[in-house]
Motif scaffolding. Structure first.
Motif: not given
Length: 121
Positions: A24, A27-28, A31-32
């Motif tokens: 998690i 993946s964050r 994304l950022v």
């Protein structure tokens, strides 16, 4: 007494929870990074639009008049931008100060800004 080898159910659940938390977070972070890259691309393109607009004003056959505001829609790499140029007077009558502000259509956030001078030809 027999010795059993392997993992218990609790150990497997703890390992799975740690792995899920790590995935998690990864993946964050991805994304950022992707979002930041898009913002940087928009700012770079907007900066090109600002400098192109400033160059077009400088290349005009007549000096830009103080107090005028010029607005134009510009395309850069398939993206649309709004460039607004405000012309103000300077102490010298030979020059005018030109400030160009660039944003996306319908938005108020300034993506780029350029300041220059327009001289009499």
């Amino acid at each position: 007494m027999r010795h059993r080898s392997g993992f218990s159910l609790i150990e497997v659940l703890v390992a799975t929870a740690i792995l899920a938390t790590g995935l998690i977070a990864a993946s964050r972070a991805a994304l950022v990074a992707t979002t930041d890259q898009g913002v940087l691309r928009d700012r770079t393109l907007a900066r090109w639009v600002a400098h192109n607009t400033l160059a077009e004003i400088r290349l005009q056959t007549q000096q830009a008049l103080a107090g005028t505001t010029l607005t134009r829609i510009a395309q850069q790499a398939g993206n649309e931008f709004v460039a607004t140029a405000r012309v103000t007077a300077t102490p010298s009558p030979l020059f005018s100060r030109v400030e160009v502000v660039v944003s996306k259509p319908g938005e108020t956030q300034v993506l780029a800004q350029a300041v220059g001078f327009s001289a009499q030809p």
